[in-house]
Design a protein around this motif. Structure first.
Motif, PDB file in Angstrom:
ATOM      1  N   ILE A 213       0.839  -1.199   0.000  1.00  0.00           N
ATOM      2  CA  ILE A 213       0.000   0.000   0.000  1.00  0.00           C
ATOM      3  C   ILE A 213       0.873   1.248   0.000  1.00  0.00           C
ATOM      4  CG2 ILE A 213      -1.651   1.342   1.359  1.00  0.00           C
ATOM      5  CD1 ILE A 213      -2.858  -1.293   2.327  1.00  0.00           C
ATOM      6  N   VAL A 214       1.864   1.267   0.895  1.00  0.00           N
ATOM      7  CA  VAL A 214       2.773   2.412   0.961  1.00  0.00           C
ATOM      8  C   VAL A 214       3.520   2.582  -0.362  1.00  0.00           C
ATOM      9  CG1 VAL A 214       4.797   3.367   2.130  1.00  0.00           C
ATOM     10  CG2 VAL A 214       3.029   2.202   3.457  1.00  0.00           C
ATOM     11  N   ARG A 215       3.971   1.459  -0.934  1.00  0.00           N
ATOM     12  CA  ARG A 215       4.677   1.505  -2.219  1.00  0.00           C
ATOM     13  C   ARG A 215       3.823   2.148  -3.299  1.00  0.00           C
ATOM     14  NH1 ARG A 215       4.450  -4.081  -4.315  1.00  0.00           N
ATOM     15  NH2 ARG A 215       2.365  -3.315  -4.764  1.00  0.00           N
ATOM     16  N   ASP A 216       2.577   1.696  -3.406  1.00  0.00           N
ATOM     17  CA  ASP A 216       1.708   2.213  -4.466  1.00  0.00           C
ATOM     18  C   ASP A 216       1.389   3.684  -4.256  1.00  0.00           C
ATOM     19  OD1 ASP A 216       1.696  -0.270  -5.654  1.00  0.00           O
ATOM     20  OD2 ASP A 216      -0.200  -0.900  -4.775  1.00  0.00           O
ATOM     21  N   ILE A 217       1.197   4.105  -3.004  1.00  0.00           N
ATOM     22  CA  ILE A 217       0.918   5.514  -2.718  1.00  0.00           C
ATOM     23  C   ILE A 217       2.131   6.373  -3.083  1.00  0.00           C
ATOM     24  CG2 ILE A 217       0.514   7.186  -0.872  1.00  0.00           C
ATOM     25  CD1 ILE A 217      -1.237   5.077   0.489  1.00  0.00           C
ATOM     26  N   PHE A 218       3.312   5.925  -2.693  1.00  0.00           N
ATOM     27  CA  PHE A 218       4.531   6.666  -3.018  1.00  0.00           C
ATOM     28  C   PHE A 218       4.760   6.740  -4.531  1.00  0.00           C
ATOM     29  CE2 PHE A 218       7.510   7.084   0.832  1.00  0.00           C
ATOM     30  CZ  PHE A 218       6.446   7.352   1.677  1.00  0.00           C
ATOM     31  N   ALA A 219       4.309   5.707  -5.251  1.00  0.00           N
ATOM     32  CA  ALA A 219       4.486   5.671  -6.700  1.00  0.00           C
ATOM     33  C   ALA A 219       3.337   6.356  -7.436  1.00  0.00           C
ATOM     34  CB  ALA A 219       4.614   4.228  -7.183  1.00  0.00           C
ATOM     35  N   GLY A 220       2.389   6.934  -6.698  1.00  0.00           N
ATOM     36  CA  GLY A 220       1.280   7.645  -7.319  1.00  0.00           C
ATOM     37  C   GLY A 220       0.261   6.728  -7.954  1.00  0.00           C
ATOM     38  N   ARG A 221       0.097   5.533  -7.373  1.00  0.00           N
ATOM     39  CA  ARG A 221      -0.855   4.562  -7.930  1.00  0.00           C
ATOM     40  C   ARG A 221      -1.967   4.281  -6.933  1.00  0.00           C
ATOM     41  NH1 ARG A 221       3.054  -0.186 -10.426  1.00  0.00           N
ATOM     42  NH2 ARG A 221       4.252   1.132 -11.850  1.00  0.00           N
ATOM     43  N   LYS A 222      -3.087   3.773  -7.454  1.00  0.00           N
ATOM     44  CA  LYS A 222      -4.126   3.284  -6.560  1.00  0.00           C
ATOM     45  C   LYS A 222      -3.626   1.987  -5.932  1.00  0.00           C
ATOM     46  CE  LYS A 222      -8.108   5.171  -9.065  1.00  0.00           C
ATOM     47  NZ  LYS A 222      -9.374   4.823  -9.771  1.00  0.00           N
ATOM     48  N   PRO A 223      -3.695   1.868  -4.605  1.00  0.00           N
ATOM     49  CA  PRO A 223      -3.199   0.650  -3.957  1.00  0.00           C
ATOM     50  C   PRO A 223      -3.827  -0.611  -4.535  1.00  0.00           C
ATOM     51  CG  PRO A 223      -3.588   2.332  -2.320  1.00  0.00           C
ATOM     52  CD  PRO A 223      -4.134   2.871  -3.632  1.00  0.00           C
ATOM     53  N   LEU A 224      -2.984  -1.551  -4.876  1.00  0.00           N
ATOM     54  CA  LEU A 224      -3.407  -2.809  -5.482  1.00  0.00           C
ATOM     55  C   LEU A 224      -4.418  -3.536  -4.612  1.00  0.00           C
ATOM     56  CD1 LEU A 224      -2.728  -4.800  -7.863  1.00  0.00           C
ATOM     57  CD2 LEU A 224      -1.081  -5.859  -6.299  1.00  0.00           C
ATOM     58  N   VAL A 225      -4.250  -3.432  -3.299  1.00  0.00           N
ATOM     59  CA  VAL A 225      -5.076  -4.183  -2.365  1.00  0.00           C
ATOM     60  C   VAL A 225      -6.548  -3.780  -2.443  1.00  0.00           C
ATOM     61  CG1 VAL A 225      -4.626  -2.540  -0.503  1.00  0.00           C
ATOM     62  CG2 VAL A 225      -5.306  -4.871   0.054  1.00  0.00           C
ATOM     63  N   PHE A 226      -6.836  -2.555  -2.898  1.00  0.00           N
ATOM     64  CA  PHE A 226      -8.204  -2.064  -2.894  1.00  0.00           C
ATOM     65  C   PHE A 226      -8.930  -2.199  -4.225  1.00  0.00           C
ATOM     66  CE2 PHE A 226      -6.322   0.927   0.398  1.00  0.00           C
ATOM     67  CZ  PHE A 226      -6.745   0.128   1.458  1.00  0.00           C
ATOM     68  N   LYS A 227      -8.209  -2.453  -5.320  1.00  0.00           N
ATOM     69  CA  LYS A 227      -8.885  -2.337  -6.611  1.00  0.00           C
ATOM     70  C   LYS A 227      -8.691  -3.501  -7.562  1.00  0.00           C
ATOM     71  CE  LYS A 227      -5.243  -0.002  -9.246  1.00  0.00           C
ATOM     72  NZ  LYS A 227      -5.229  -0.960 -10.354  1.00  0.00           N
ATOM     73  N   ALA A 228      -7.698  -4.333  -7.327  1.00  0.00           N
ATOM     74  CA  ALA A 228      -7.391  -5.363  -8.317  1.00  0.00           C
ATOM     75  C   ALA A 228      -7.852  -6.736  -7.850  1.00  0.00           C
ATOM     76  CB  ALA A 228      -5.897  -5.356  -8.620  1.00  0.00           C
ATOM     77  N   GLU A 229      -7.111  -7.754  -8.287  1.00  0.00           N
ATOM     78  CA  GLU A 229      -7.487  -9.127  -7.961  1.00  0.00           C
ATOM     79  C   GLU A 229      -7.448  -9.354  -6.448  1.00  0.00           C
ATOM     80  OE1 GLU A 229      -5.505  -8.190 -11.499  1.00  0.00           O
ATOM     81  OE2 GLU A 229      -4.485  -8.580  -9.604  1.00  0.00           O
ATOM     82  N   ILE A 230      -8.037 -10.472  -6.019  1.00  0.00           N
ATOM     83  CA  ILE A 230      -8.062 -10.803  -4.591  1.00  0.00           C
ATOM     84  C   ILE A 230      -6.640 -10.768  -4.050  1.00  0.00           C
ATOM     85  CG2 ILE A 230      -8.661 -12.543  -2.872  1.00  0.00           C
ATOM     86  CD1 ILE A 230     -10.814 -13.529  -4.760  1.00  0.00           C
ATOM     87  N   TYR A 231      -6.433  -9.992  -3.004  1.00  0.00           N
ATOM     88  CA  TYR A 231      -5.084  -9.734  -2.503  1.00  0.00           C
ATOM     89  C   TYR A 231      -5.016  -9.909  -0.987  1.00  0.00           C
ATOM     90  CZ  TYR A 231      -0.562  -7.308  -2.163  1.00  0.00           C
ATOM     91  OH  TYR A 231       0.750  -6.996  -1.918  1.00  0.00           O
ATOM     92  N   ALA A 232      -5.500  -8.925  -0.253  1.00  0.00           N
ATOM     93  CA  ALA A 232      -5.382  -8.961   1.204  1.00  0.00           C
ATOM     94  C   ALA A 232      -6.212 -10.089   1.823  1.00  0.00           C
ATOM     95  CB  ALA A 232      -5.793  -7.616   1.799  1.00  0.00           C
TER      96      ALA A 232
END
Length: 201
Positions: free
Chosen positions: A132-151
Motif C-alpha cells: 500500500i505504501v509503495r503504491d501511494i509513493f508511486a502515485g498509484r491506486k493501492p493494489l489491495v483495494f482495486k485489483a485481484e483478490i489480494y489482502a
C-alpha cells in the motif's frame, strides 16, 4: 526459526517489488532505494503502530536492512533485458512478500497473545501494508483495494494461525506456499471480489 525465515523472505521479496516499481516509474537510484526499503518495512511499521509495539523496534533489524539493500542493489544492476517482463516478476515477488509477511505478522501477534481479530489484522497489515505504501509513493491506486483478490489471502493466513494449532515449521512453510500460489492464481485468472459502482452525478 520460522519467524526469522519469513521475515527474511518477506523483506527480500518486497524490497525487490518496490525497486521494480520505482524503476518502472523511472526513479533515480536514490528513489529506487527509498521505495524498496519503504516497501520492505512499511507493513511492519503500520502493524506495530496499531498493536501497540514501538515502531523503533524496526531499527533493531540490522540484518533485514542489509538484506533489503543488497536485494535492491542486485535488481538495480541486473541486465535490463532480463527485466523486460517486470510486471510478471513484480507480481511474483509481491505475492511472495504478501505471503511471508502475512504469516510472520500473524505469528508476531500470536506471540503477544492477542485475540483472533488482532491476529488477522496483523497478518493483513504486515502482508499488504508495504504494498500500500509503495503504491501511494508511486502515485498509484493501492493494489489491495482495486485489483485481484489480494489482502483476503493474508487474512486467511492470519485466521488459520490465530487458532494456534499450527506450530510446526513445515506446516507454516506449506501455508506460505499455499498463500503464494493462491495470490498468483488470482492474479493470472483475475479473481475479484464483488464490487458496486455508483453512476457519477
Amino acid at each position: 526459526m520460522a519467524w526469522e525465515v519469513f521475515s527474511a523472505i518477506g523483506t527480500i521479496a518486497f524490497a525487490i517489488s518496490g525497486a521494480l516499481v520505482a524503476m518502472e516509474e523511472e526513479y533515480d537510484i536514490f528513489g529506487v532505494y527509498i521505495l524498496g526499503v519503504v516497501t520492505a518495512f512499511g507493513g511492519g511499521a503500520i502493524r506495530n503502530l496499531l498493536i501497540g509495539v514501538p515502531v523503533s523496534a524496526l531499527w533493531d533489524q540490522e540484518i533485514m536492512f542489509q538484506l533489503a539493500l543488497v536485494s535492491i542493489t542486485i535488481v538495480f544492476i541486473y541486465p535490463q533485458k532480463l527485466l523486460g517482463h517486470w510486471n510478471r516478476w513484480g507480481n511474483f515477488f509481491d505475492a511472495i512478500g504478501l505471503s511471508a509477511f502475512a504469516v510472520q505478522g500473524a505469528l508476531f501477534a500470536v506471540e503477544l497473545d492477542l485475540p483472533i481479530y488482532a491476529v488477522v489484522l496483523a497478518a493483513v497489515l504486515t502482508g499488504s501494508g508495504g504494498g500500500i505504501v509503495r503504491d501511494i509513493f508511486a502515485g498509484r491506486k493501492p493494489l489491495v483495494f482495486k485489483a485481484e483478490i489480494y489482502a483476503v489471502w493474508a487474512a486467511f493466513a492470519g485466521l488459520i494461525i490465530s487458532f494456534d494449532v499450527i506450530r510446526v515449521d513445515w506446516v507454516l512453510y506449506l501455508l506460505f506456499l499455499t498463500i503464494t500460489i493462491l495470490r498468483m492464481l488470482s492474479y493470472m485468472y483475475k479473481w475479484r471480489l464483488p464490487t458496486r459502482h455508483f453512476p457519477s452525478v
